[in-house]
Design an enzyme around this catalytic site. Structure first.
Site, PDB file in Angstrom:
ATOM      1  N   GLU A 316     -23.707 -57.547  37.184  1.00  0.00           N
ATOM      2  CA  GLU A 316     -23.134 -56.411  36.266  1.00  0.00           C
ATOM      3  C   GLU A 316     -23.522 -54.767  36.839  1.00  0.00           C
ATOM      4  O   GLU A 316     -23.747 -54.733  35.224  1.00  0.00           O
ATOM      5  CB  GLU A 316     -22.519 -56.782  35.597  1.00  0.00           C
ATOM      6  CG  GLU A 316     -21.920 -58.915  35.734  1.00  0.00           C
ATOM      7  CD  GLU A 316     -21.091 -59.213  33.956  1.00  0.00           C
ATOM      8  OE1 GLU A 316     -20.814 -60.126  34.313  1.00  0.00           O
ATOM      9  OE2 GLU A 316     -21.450 -58.662  33.412  1.00  0.00           O
ATOM     10  N   PRO A 317     -23.912 -54.502  37.656  1.00  0.00           N
ATOM     11  CA  PRO A 317     -24.477 -53.241  37.303  1.00  0.00           C
ATOM     12  C   PRO A 317     -23.139 -52.889  36.716  1.00  0.00           C
ATOM     13  O   PRO A 317     -22.186 -52.447  37.598  1.00  0.00           O
ATOM     14  CB  PRO A 317     -25.672 -53.103  38.262  1.00  0.00           C
ATOM     15  CG  PRO A 317     -24.501 -54.078  39.376  1.00  0.00           C
ATOM     16  CD  PRO A 317     -24.380 -54.759  38.452  1.00  0.00           C
ATOM     17  N   GLY A 318     -23.490 -51.093  35.788  1.00  0.00           N
ATOM     18  CA  GLY A 318     -22.548 -50.269  35.883  1.00  0.00           C
ATOM     19  C   GLY A 318     -22.643 -49.020  35.883  1.00  0.00           C
ATOM     20  O   GLY A 318     -23.088 -48.098  36.931  1.00  0.00           O
ATOM     21  N   ARG A 363     -21.044 -39.549  23.882  1.00  0.00           N
ATOM     22  CA  ARG A 363     -21.868 -40.157  24.231  1.00  0.00           C
ATOM     23  C   ARG A 363     -22.732 -39.936  22.892  1.00  0.00           C
ATOM     24  O   ARG A 363     -23.818 -40.911  22.123  1.00  0.00           O
ATOM     25  CB  ARG A 363     -23.023 -40.897  24.988  1.00  0.00           C
ATOM     26  CG  ARG A 363     -21.909 -41.818  26.051  1.00  0.00           C
ATOM     27  CD  ARG A 363     -22.610 -42.213  27.147  1.00  0.00           C
ATOM     28  NE  ARG A 363     -23.707 -43.005  27.099  1.00  0.00           N
ATOM     29  CZ  ARG A 363     -24.856 -43.469  27.297  1.00  0.00           C
ATOM     30  NH1 ARG A 363     -25.210 -40.992  27.913  1.00  0.00           N
ATOM     31  NH2 ARG A 363     -25.948 -43.023  27.344  1.00  0.00           N
ATOM     32  N   CYS A 394     -14.155 -30.587  15.842  1.00  0.00           N
ATOM     33  CA  CYS A 394     -13.875 -29.465  14.233  1.00  0.00           C
ATOM     34  C   CYS A 394     -14.836 -30.958  13.477  1.00  0.00           C
ATOM     35  O   CYS A 394     -14.677 -32.060  12.980  1.00  0.00           O
ATOM     36  CB  CYS A 394     -12.852 -30.341  13.457  1.00  0.00           C
ATOM     37  SG  CYS A 394     -11.440 -29.003  14.342  1.00  0.00           S
ATOM     38  N   TYR A 424     -19.582 -43.799  31.041  1.00  0.00           N
ATOM     39  CA  TYR A 424     -18.952 -44.467  29.508  1.00  0.00           C
ATOM     40  C   TYR A 424     -18.765 -42.346  29.017  1.00  0.00           C
ATOM     41  O   TYR A 424     -18.699 -42.723  27.788  1.00  0.00           O
ATOM     42  CB  TYR A 424     -19.858 -44.260  29.224  1.00  0.00           C
ATOM     43  CG  TYR A 424     -20.665 -45.783  29.142  1.00  0.00           C
ATOM     44  CD1 TYR A 424     -20.334 -47.055  29.232  1.00  0.00           C
ATOM     45  CD2 TYR A 424     -21.612 -46.384  29.528  1.00  0.00           C
ATOM     46  CE1 TYR A 424     -20.278 -48.474  29.588  1.00  0.00           C
ATOM     47  CE2 TYR A 424     -22.377 -47.209  30.303  1.00  0.00           C
ATOM     48  CZ  TYR A 424     -21.502 -48.754  30.203  1.00  0.00           C
ATOM     49  OH  TYR A 424     -21.390 -50.126  30.588  1.00  0.00           O
TER      50      TYR A 424
HETATM   51  C1  PLP Z   1     -20.759 -53.234  29.655  1.00  0.00           C
HETATM   52  C2  PLP Z   1     -21.302 -53.881  30.559  1.00  0.00           C
HETATM   53  C3  PLP Z   1     -22.180 -54.016  32.015  1.00  0.00           C
HETATM   54  C4  PLP Z   1     -22.486 -52.844  32.611  1.00  0.00           C
HETATM   55  O1  PLP Z   1     -23.535 -52.397  31.228  1.00  0.00           O
HETATM   56  P1  PLP Z   1     -24.530 -51.494  32.296  1.00  0.00           P
HETATM   57  O2  PLP Z   1     -25.242 -50.949  31.311  1.00  0.00           O
HETATM   58  O3  PLP Z   1     -23.458 -50.022  32.225  1.00  0.00           O
HETATM   59  O4  PLP Z   1     -25.566 -51.819  33.408  1.00  0.00           O
HETATM   60  C5  PLP Z   1     -21.644 -55.481  32.614  1.00  0.00           C
HETATM   61  N1  PLP Z   1     -21.753 -56.858  31.866  1.00  0.00           N
HETATM   62  C6  PLP Z   1     -21.017 -56.848  30.322  1.00  0.00           C
HETATM   63  C7  PLP Z   1     -20.824 -58.156  29.717  1.00  0.00           C
HETATM   64  C8  PLP Z   1     -20.885 -54.986  29.851  1.00  0.00           C
HETATM   65  O5  PLP Z   1     -20.709 -55.880  28.761  1.00  0.00           O
END
Ligand code: PLP
Length: 481
Positions: A316-318, A363, A394, A424
């Protein structure tokens, strides 16, 4: 590094003095960002001046070809690694990093699945035309309404995060006479930071089920005819640079996975996301292809050890897809040379204020994240000066770039670009101080397209009940009361 320390002791140890303060370091900027002959930063062939005259500042700019290429490269890295150990890998884009219908349709078209973690994100993915079977639903506190929407839509997987959810999902699926595929999120006790990981029996946080509770809960899942158990899931953190946390977590999960196989099918294993990217010139993010291979190798070894078949994998890469593809353009406002005397001899830090801040990038305030900036509207022959880019909110913690060198002649109305704001940032944006959220544009082959328009004050007033009531009654402010 020495000369840097001598130059300004206020600079963090990792920040080296750039040889050329105008240079674009390829490791942190989108693939199609460069500085023109005339000195202006261009993204996919469009200069920042042009972008800003069309869309204003602050502005999120996505290098569309880079986004697409990264999505494909990341998917292929995991697929190839899985293929090497004789299995397959599904890759889910973790949509919480950045989501709009168009981006959902890109990742869909490029053969990725998509993860959502709320009813709202689910609605966007469905509106984009993503087939429900390609959607995974996460969340540690899914409402009954969210579960209902997901089951009704027919999502490919719901990731169960607590025992209570087993009954909730089973009864929802039962009422609709459906069989809902589910995963079980495990707290593997492994938490990875960028450079190290911590392993405990149970990590002290809200997500997932303790490893020791998994067999009983999987038995419970299997007892429901309206649930189909897909396998275990873990997600050990974010912005991770070291593979050993993934390896340790995979080992722990596979040991339990092997136990579960004695009582039924366990077709898949989902190892989550968390792959790190470069934010500064000092970062050295892992090469994802190698990373994926090392994780796959660990999975193969561990399955051999337990004499079990290798499951299908999921990831699950984001951040690693979206993060590096996007920059934020800001307009420079006030500038202040602040003399700091608590480091021995007085030292100057240049505070450069821009027209956004923690409302478009939370962030740095949330986790002291570091970023990098370049003077974008021109190049400069001035020497580098240690700068801190700050927002207009502020809060003294309203920092955009904690430390980077910028040309000493930086001036009001210059444009700055900040790197790696694709993950993010927009998704965590707010209306703090009644700032309107910036627009998001995609640039490609010399043209720019609006994906999300910027908010207006009218958007903010739209939810203000008294304002709207007065407007409807034709009362202006002066007639009120
Ligand atoms: C946030 C999240 C991701 C993605 O994380 P990255 O650091 O953006 O790759 C994948 N799986 C789950 C369950 C998450 O909460």
């Amino acid at each position: 590094m020495k000369s840097n320390v001598e130059l300004n002791p206020l600079a963090p140890d990792w920040l080296e003095l750039p040889e050329d303060v105008n240079a674009v370091a390829p490791a942190i900027w989108p693939a199609h960002l460069s500085r023109s002959e005339a000195g202006e930063i261009e993204i996919a062939g469009i200069g920042v001046d042009d972008l800003v005259s069309q869309f204003g500042t602050p502005l999120f700019v996505i290098d569309e070809a880079d986004f697409r290429a990264r999505a494909v490269a990341v998917r292929e890295a995991f697929e190839a690694a899985a293929d090497q150990i004789g299995t397959t890998a599904k890759v889910y884009y973790a949509s919480k990093v950045f989501l709009c219908t168009e981006v959902a349709s890109w990742v869909d078209e490029l053969g990725l699945n998509i993860d959502v973690s709320s009813g709202g994100e689910l609605a966007v993915a469905l509106a984009a035309g993503v087939h429900p079977s390609k959607i995974g639903l996460h969340g540690n506190n899914k409402s009954l309404i969210e579960i209902g929407r997901a089951v009704t839509a027919g999502v490919g997987a719901i990731v169960i995060d607590s025992e209570i959810e087993i009954e909730r999902i089973a009864s929802t699926a039962g009422a609709q006479d459906k069989i809902q595929p589910v995963r079980l999120r495990v707290n593997s006790g492994v938490h990875a930071h960028t450079h190290e990981f911590l392993a405990t029996a149970r990590e002290d946080q809200k997500f997932g089920i303790a490893l020791s509770d998994v067999p009983a809960l999987v038995a419970k899942i299997r007892s429901h005819s309206h649930l189909k158990f897909l396998g275990l899931h873990s997600h050990i953190g974010s912005q991770i640079f070291a593979v050993d946390g993934f390896v340790e977590s995979a080992k722990r999960l596979i040991a339990v996975h092997a136990e579960l196989l004695k009582f039924g099918e366990v077709p898949e294993l989902n190892l989550g996301g968390g792959f790190g990217i470069n934010y500064t010139r000092a970062d050295d993010a892992p090469e994802l292809t190698e990373f994926a291979q090392q994780i796959a190798q660990a999975v193969e070894d561990e399955c051999k050890l337990h004499s079990i078949a290798i499951p299908k994998l999921a990831f699950e890469p984001g951040r690693v897809i979206a993060g590096p593809t996007t920059v934020t353009i800001y307009n420079v406002g006030t500038i202040k040379d602040v003399t700091v005397t608590d480091v021995g001899a007085p030292q100057v830090r240049k505070y450069v204020s821009v027209d956004g801040g923690m409302s478009d990038n939370a962030r740095p305030a949330l986790y002291e994240a570091d970023y990098s900036a370049l003077l974008a509207s021109r190049q400069s022959t001035a020497p580098p000066a240690l700068a801190r880019v700050v927002g207009k909110h502020c809060e003294s913690g309203d920092i955009v770039v904690r430390a980077d060198y910028l040309p000493a002649d930086i001036a009001p109305n210059d444009l700055l670009v900040v790197a790696a704001t694709g993950a993010y940032c927009y998704s965590l944006s707010s209306n703090y101080n009644f700032l309107t959220r910036p627009p998001v544009v995609a640039v490609k082959d010399g043209s720019a397209r609006l994906l999300l328009r910027g908010e207006t004050e009218a958007d903010l007033f739209a939810r203000d009940v008294l304002y709207q009531t007065n407007l409807a009654n034709g009362k202006s402010k002066s007639q009120r009361g």
